[in-house]
Design a protein around this motif. Structure first.
Motif, short mmCIF file in Angstrom:
data_model
loop_
_atom_site.label_atom_id
_atom_site.label_comp_id
_atom_site.label_asym_id
_atom_site.label_seq_id
_atom_site.Cartn_x
_atom_site.Cartn_y
_atom_site.Cartn_z
N CYS A 43 -43.75 5.16 46.07
CA CYS A 43 -44.08 6.01 44.93
C CYS A 43 -44.08 5.17 43.65
CB CYS A 43 -43.06 7.14 44.78
SG CYS A 43 -43.04 8.31 46.16
N GLU A 71 -47.68 12.36 31.94
CA GLU A 71 -46.81 11.87 33.01
C GLU A 71 -47.64 11.79 34.29
OE1 GLU A 71 -42.76 13.38 35.33
OE2 GLU A 71 -43.17 14.08 33.29
N GLN A 81 -47.47 10.44 38.63
CA GLN A 81 -46.85 9.81 39.79
C GLN A 81 -47.91 9.67 40.87
OE1 GLN A 81 -43.99 11.92 42.44
NE2 GLN A 81 -42.61 10.20 42.06
N ARG A 124 -48.17 8.76 44.96
CA ARG A 124 -47.43 8.59 46.22
C ARG A 124 -48.40 8.18 47.32
NH1 ARG A 124 -44.38 14.50 46.21
NH2 ARG A 124 -42.93 14.09 44.48
N GLN A 183 -41.18 3.19 41.94
CA GLN A 183 -39.97 3.98 41.80
C GLN A 183 -39.02 3.70 42.95
OE1 GLN A 183 -41.97 7.86 41.50
NE2 GLN A 183 -41.39 7.91 39.35
N ALA A 184 -37.76 3.99 42.72
CA ALA A 184 -36.74 3.79 43.76
C ALA A 184 -37.04 4.66 44.97
CB ALA A 184 -35.36 4.14 43.19
N SER A 185 -36.66 4.17 46.15
CA SER A 185 -36.93 4.93 47.38
C SER A 185 -36.26 6.30 47.35
CB SER A 185 -36.47 4.14 48.60
OG SER A 185 -35.11 3.79 48.49
N SER A 186 -35.15 6.42 46.61
CA SER A 186 -34.47 7.71 46.51
C SER A 186 -35.30 8.74 45.73
CB SER A 186 -33.10 7.54 45.83
OG SER A 186 -33.27 7.00 44.52
N GLU A 187 -36.27 8.27 44.95
CA GLU A 187 -37.15 9.15 44.19
C GLU A 187 -38.49 9.35 44.88
OE1 GLU A 187 -37.57 7.92 40.06
OE2 GLU A 187 -35.63 6.90 40.17
N CYS A 188 -38.59 8.85 46.11
CA CYS A 188 -39.86 8.88 46.83
C CYS A 188 -39.72 9.70 48.11
CB CYS A 188 -40.30 7.44 47.13
SG CYS A 188 -41.98 7.32 47.76
N PRO A 189 -40.17 10.96 48.10
CA PRO A 189 -39.97 11.81 49.28
C PRO A 189 -40.87 11.40 50.45
CG PRO A 189 -41.29 12.94 47.63
CD PRO A 189 -40.83 11.65 46.99
#
Length: 197
Positions: free
Chosen positions: A50, A70, A72, A74, A186-192
């Motif tokens: 992401c 904004e 994003q 993915r 983005q960090a993997s924790s922010e990437c579903p």
């Protein structure tokens, strides 16, 4: 009179181009033919990445015609269950673009989803929305960033929810300040995971 004779040809040419483009989007990505896609994420089940950016007030003030506040992007690699056509499972790269727009009264970001394929130049990827929903070209940049190029194709059809009717949809068009978007990883924790999009 000559113009009236030519006019039916243009829609036929445009329709043919759309059909070819739609077929290219829906084709599975054969193992070993991922091209530039594999440089975004490896062709492994569950792989994803992401990228995003929230534009600050200073940037938006300097670019008063920019609609996007904004964004994003993915991308995910997905292996479908095996079937008669794909005994090892069909493999696809899926994408989603989420965006908030200046002056748009939506509680959550607008969304556009579809499939990605390697571009002909081998340096970028094409990500398109089905049913002539437009698309973007995406290229890797320095420092793990990417450039989402809306200008290359000119438009992206976005809706407030996947599966919703398109009456509330928005055509995000390339404009004076909505051409290319530089997004950071983005960090993997922010990437579903793809199943959670």
């Amino acid at each position: 009179m000559a113009a009236s004779l030519r006019s039916p040809v243009l829609p036929l040419v445009a329709l043919s181009a759309l059909l070819v483009c739609a077929q290219a989007r829906t084709q599975a990505i054969e193992p070993g033919k991922e091209g530039e896609l594999a440089n975004f994420i490896p062709p492994e089940a569950g792989a994803r990445a992401c990228f995003g950016r929230i534009y600050d007030e200073a940037h938006l003030k300097a670019h008063p015609k920019q609609q996007v506040t904004e964004m994003q992007f993915r991308i995910a690699y997905y292996i479908h269950e095996p079937d008669a056509f794909y005994p090892k499972g069909q493999r696809n790269y899926y994408f989603e673009v989420l965006a908030k727009l200046r002056g748009h009264k939506q509680a959550k970001p607008l969304s556009a989803m579809g499939e990605c394929s390697p571009s002909d130049d081998g340096k970028s990827i094409f990500c398109g929305v089905d049913c002539d929903g437009g698309g973007v070209m995406v290229k890797r940049s320095v420092g793990g960033k990417i450039v989402v190029d809306l200008e290359a194709l000119g438009r992206l059809r976005m809706t407030s929810d996947c599966g919703e009717d398109e009456e509330g949809g928005v055509e995000l068009l390339s404009g004076a300040d909505d051409k290319r978007f530089l997004l950071s990883k983005q960090a993997s924790s922010e990437c579903p995971a793809y199943d959670d999009w």
